[in-house]
Design an enzyme around this catalytic site. Structure first.
Site, PDB file in Angstrom:
ATOM      1  CD  GLU A  64       4.291   0.858   6.990  1.00 34.82           C
ATOM      2  OE1 GLU A  64       5.072   1.310   7.864  1.00 34.82           O
ATOM      3  OE2 GLU A  64       4.054   1.595   6.034  1.00 34.82           O
ATOM      4  CG  ASP A  97      -0.183  -0.045   2.551  1.00 30.79           C
ATOM      5  OD1 ASP A  97       0.830  -0.693   2.541  1.00 30.79           O
ATOM      6  OD2 ASP A  97      -0.641   0.697   3.253  1.00 30.79           O
TER       7      ASP A  97
END
Length: 381
Positions: A136, A72
């Site tokens: 994250e 991500d």
């Protein structure tokens, strides 16, 4: 099977606009690639977040080397500020541009490529685990923690783990992380009595106690550092009354501080200190002060030893640089992994991460794959 090109794989991943919490196909690319190389893959999705677990070798082997990373990315901001397409993975003069090129799709591509090529050419006496999350950059509540929960439920474990986050400030190979400072934020709301600014004696202004509290906190020396950590820091990050009128004393005022702390402290000990300061100021000024604290992660340290020596030796062997062992910077998912097994971090130069025109030197991606390959060779020899 042909060797995996980490640069081409980085480009594939960057072209997936996987802004948290969206995956946009990034983990599917890795799932298919790892599965075709003989890795057993499983999804550890939670809370709408996709997480990929992959293992080559026997479950629960005493020698299981783990890699951790995320696919991500943060938002691009204003697209017009970019000189290259944010999700184009375009190359120019040996540099690839795009969101996630540095943080950290290149790191994931490098360790995936290294792991696949390694098990293809020299299947290890042991196991290799890749734990890759899609959460994250966000709240990180359904990412690596979900992967670790999945591993516990399924009887999976890593003996050691290398997180592929960017760790080098300026030049490739100069730094690895053997720990991280803790991080916490505290929000304060001071409640007084609203009134006319011409008659302050008829009000109870919340701003003086708030300013006094912020001064006490910001001017206090938390510590002078430890053997492996710099001094802890406290920063006042916002002060607000929401009051546009200059002839009104507001009823409430708010502020927040962020603390980055070393291993002298814990989230609990600092919370207790903050509340003691709040109580003293509230009592002195006759106001109510509410405080809310969120601890994002505790400080931790993987003492220098076998794992850090293994990674440092691989870096020096491949690119001739001996990395400094550091605990600087912000937080990472290593703060979760450290409860599972010894963990260190090593990756690329992070100068452009989260910036407009984020980019990575293509040569560095290849170097990183070589370093990770050397780490695996040395670990399993």
């Amino acid at each position: 099977m042909q060797p995996v090109d980490p640069v081409a794989l980085t480009a594939e991943l960057v072209r997936c606009p996987s802004v948290t919490p969206m995956d946009a196909g990034a983990l599917d690319i890795l799932h298919d690639l790892l599965s075709s190389a003989g890795f057993e893959c499983a999804w550890a999705d939670r809370g709408g977040i996709r997480n990929l677990f992959a293992r080559f070798g026997a479950k629960g082997h005493a020698r299981t080397f783990g890699f951790n990373g995320h696919t991500d990315v943060v938002p691009i901001g204003n697209a017009e500020d970019w000189t290259m397409p944010p999700f184009g993975a375009k190359e120019r003069d040996g540099v690839m541009y795009g969101r996630g090129t540095t943080d950290m799709k290149s790191g994931v591509a490098a360790f995936a490529a290294a792991a696949i090529d390694f098990v293809t050419s020299t299947p290890p006496d042991g196991a290799i685990v890749l734990a890759i999350t899609g959460d994250e950059e966000g709240d990180a509540v359904d990412g690596t923690t979900a992967l670790l929960a999945h591993m516990e439920e399924e009887g999976e474990a890593m003996s050691v783990c290398l997180v592929g986050e960017p760790t080098c400030p300026d030049t490739m190979g100069e730094m690895m992380k053997i720990g991280r400072r803790g991080s916490m934020t505290a929000w304060f709301t001071v409640t007084g009595v609203q009134g006319h600014s011409a008659y302050p004696h008829r009000a109870n202004n919340p701003l003086p106690p708030l300013m006094r509290l912020m001064d006490r906190l910001a001017s206090h020396e938390l510590d002078q550092g430890t053997d492996h950590f710099d001094p802890s820091t406290l920063a006042v990050v916002t002060v607000d009354t929401g009051n546009p009128a200059t002839n009104v004393i507001p009823a409430q005022a708010r502020a927040a501080v962020n603390i980055r702390f070393n291993d002298i402290h814990s989230g609990d000990s600092l919370t207790a200190w903050l509340k003691a300061q709040v109580d003293e100021v509230a009592s002195a000024y006759g106001v109510e002060i509410d405080v809310t604290v969120k601890v994002s992660g505790e400080s931790f340290l993987t003492p220098p030893g076998h794992l850090s020596n293994l990674v440092a030796a691989a870096v020096e062997a491949e690119i001739g640089v001996k990395p400094v062992l550091s605990t600087s910077g912000g937080t990472s998912d290593a703060r979760f992994v450290k409860n599972h097994c010894p963990v260190v971090e090593f990756g690329l130069v992070g100068q452009s991460m989260h910036k407009v025109d984020e980019h990575v030197e293509v040569a560095h991606i290849r170097q990183l794959k070589s370093i990770y390959t050397q780490v695996l060779q040395d670990y399993f020899k």
